[in-house]
Design a protein around this motif. Structure first.
Motif, mmCIF file in Angstrom:
data_model
loop_
_atom_site.group_PDB
_atom_site.id
_atom_site.type_symbol
_atom_site.label_atom_id
_atom_site.label_comp_id
_atom_site.label_asym_id
_atom_site.label_seq_id
_atom_site.Cartn_x
_atom_site.Cartn_y
_atom_site.Cartn_z
ATOM 1 N N GLN A 1 33.384 -42.025 -60.557
ATOM 2 C CA GLN A 1 32.012 -42.533 -60.494
ATOM 3 C C GLN A 1 31.436 -42.734 -61.888
ATOM 4 O O GLN A 1 30.769 -43.728 -62.167
ATOM 5 N N LEU A 2 31.717 -41.772 -62.771
ATOM 6 C CA LEU A 2 31.222 -41.882 -64.146
ATOM 7 C C LEU A 2 31.922 -43.036 -64.871
ATOM 8 O O LEU A 2 31.306 -43.739 -65.676
ATOM 9 N N LYS B 1 32.890 -45.873 -63.543
ATOM 10 C CA LYS B 1 32.172 -47.094 -63.143
ATOM 11 C C LYS B 1 30.860 -47.212 -63.902
ATOM 12 O O LYS B 1 30.474 -48.298 -64.345
ATOM 13 N N GLN B 2 30.168 -46.080 -64.031
ATOM 14 C CA GLN B 2 28.870 -46.070 -64.697
ATOM 15 C C GLN B 2 29.001 -46.434 -66.179
ATOM 16 O O GLN B 2 28.211 -47.220 -66.712
ATOM 17 N N VAL B 3 30.027 -45.885 -66.828
ATOM 18 C CA VAL B 3 30.258 -46.164 -68.254
ATOM 19 C C VAL B 3 30.585 -47.652 -68.447
ATOM 20 O O VAL B 3 30.042 -48.313 -69.336
ATOM 21 N N LYS C 1 29.902 -50.247 -66.419
ATOM 22 C CA LYS C 1 28.747 -51.108 -66.104
ATOM 23 C C LYS C 1 27.658 -50.988 -67.168
ATOM 24 O O LYS C 1 27.065 -51.990 -67.576
ATOM 25 N N THR C 2 27.391 -49.769 -67.628
ATOM 26 C CA THR C 2 26.326 -49.548 -68.615
ATOM 27 C C THR C 2 26.641 -50.261 -69.929
ATOM 28 O O THR C 2 25.786 -50.933 -70.507
ATOM 29 N N THR C 3 27.867 -50.131 -70.400
ATOM 30 C CA THR C 3 28.211 -50.732 -71.700
ATOM 31 C C THR C 3 28.282 -52.256 -71.617
ATOM 32 O O THR C 3 27.815 -52.946 -72.519
ATOM 33 N N ASN D 1 26.610 -54.114 -69.631
ATOM 34 C CA ASN D 1 25.275 -54.684 -69.400
ATOM 35 C C ASN D 1 24.632 -55.135 -70.707
ATOM 36 O O ASN D 1 23.690 -55.929 -70.698
ATOM 37 N N LEU E 1 23.068 -43.672 -71.100
ATOM 38 C CA LEU E 1 23.811 -42.510 -70.596
ATOM 39 C C LEU E 1 23.705 -41.295 -71.521
ATOM 40 O O LEU E 1 23.611 -40.160 -71.057
ATOM 41 N N THR F 1 35.228 -42.233 -70.944
ATOM 42 C CA THR F 1 34.575 -41.549 -69.821
ATOM 43 C C THR F 1 34.757 -40.041 -69.924
ATOM 44 O O THR F 1 33.806 -39.273 -69.697
ATOM 45 N N LYS G 1 31.795 -37.358 -70.260
ATOM 46 C CA LYS G 1 31.707 -36.266 -69.274
ATOM 47 C C LYS G 1 31.626 -34.915 -69.967
ATOM 48 O O LYS G 1 30.810 -34.050 -69.612
#
Length: 263
Positions: free
Chosen positions: A199-200, A202-204, A206-208, A210, A223, A252, A256
């Motif tokens: 999950q993290l 995906k977040q990393v 998508k965030t970068t 963006n 983040l 990631t 984490k």
């Protein structure tokens, strides 16, 4: 039988070229012995070439007119024509929990969402083939350093081997789309565990992406916050499109660790 009129709001572009339809159907041969789910069959131009392959076949179509046409044109498929929105379906119920091949001439307005759903069901979908916009296909197949390398590239290539198979002209559709199309095949690679928090990850990614023009030091601030000591590392001088899938996994794990220590 009355032909179905393509509906713009559904992103429908009906393929007219039977040779192209046959070639798309043949892309599933690389993933033998699995049932097949076709998304968005329309009037069955691809379906007619999938049926002779002798595999369990289901088709899912949201357009009621197309469903009525398919029921009349393909009576042998009657019980396997599903009138539903693929994006809302529970895929585990389709073939009694068996893995299956996903294929189709995908509606262009939801192609990315289809592949995010594929990723959410990757244990059920060892192979996915089909036709999408050329631009999206290039994005999925792109490698690090490419301008088209992005969120879809990283998230899909983490789990699938991607093959850009061939380009399709806009002139073989009714109505012709404004862009060229392409056929791709994605086959699960050997990865069973990413080696990081999925999950993290995906977040990393998508965030970068963006803020893809910024260095990681700036794009990852949502983040890690401002002036995080972790971002002093030289890795954070790079932009997201310069990182391989493996480097995103390593990033990631570092994020984490920082969040755990400072959480």
């Amino acid at each position: 039988m009355r032909l179905v009129k393509p509906k713009k709001f559904l992103g429908q572009h009906f393929l007219k070229d039977l040779k192209v339809a046959q070639d798309i159907a043949d892309t599933i041969d690389a993933c033998p012995n699995l049932p097949v789910l076709e998304v968005g069959p329309g009037m069955g131009v691809l379906t007619q070439f999938l049926l002779p392959k002798g595999r369990p076949l289901k088709v899912v179509e949201v357009d009621y007119e197309s469903v009525a046409y398919l029921r009349e044109a393909y009576p042998q498929l009657e019980e396997n024509i599903i009138e539903d929105d693929f994006l809302k379906m529970n895929l585990t119920r389709l073939f009694d929990g068996q893995p299956f091949v996903l294929t189709g001439n995908y509606p262009y307005n939801i192609s990315s969402q289809i592949f995010f759903k594929m990723l959410d069901n990757k244990e059920l979908i060892p192979c996915c083939t089909g036709m999408i916009q050329k631009e999206v296909a290039e994005r999925i197949a792109a490698g690090p350093g490419s301008k088209t390398y992005g969120i879809l590239s990283v998230l899909i290539q983490a789990w699938y081997r991607v093959e850009y198979l061939f380009t399709v002209s806009e002139h073989v559709f009714n109505p012709p789309p404004k862009v060229k199309s392409a056929v791709i095949r994605m086959t699960r690679n050997g990865t069973q565990d990413l080696g990081c928090d999925e999950q993290l990850f995906k977040q990393v990614v998508k965030t970068t992406f963006n803020q893809r023009r910024k260095t990681l030091r700036n794009s990852i601030k949502p983040l890690l916050g401002k002036d995080c000591p972790l971002t002093q590392d030289a890795l954070f001088d790079r932009r997201p499109e310069q990182l391989s899938v493996q480097e995103f996994i390593e990033l990631t794990n570092r994020v984490k660790e920082h969040l755990t220590v400072n959480g």
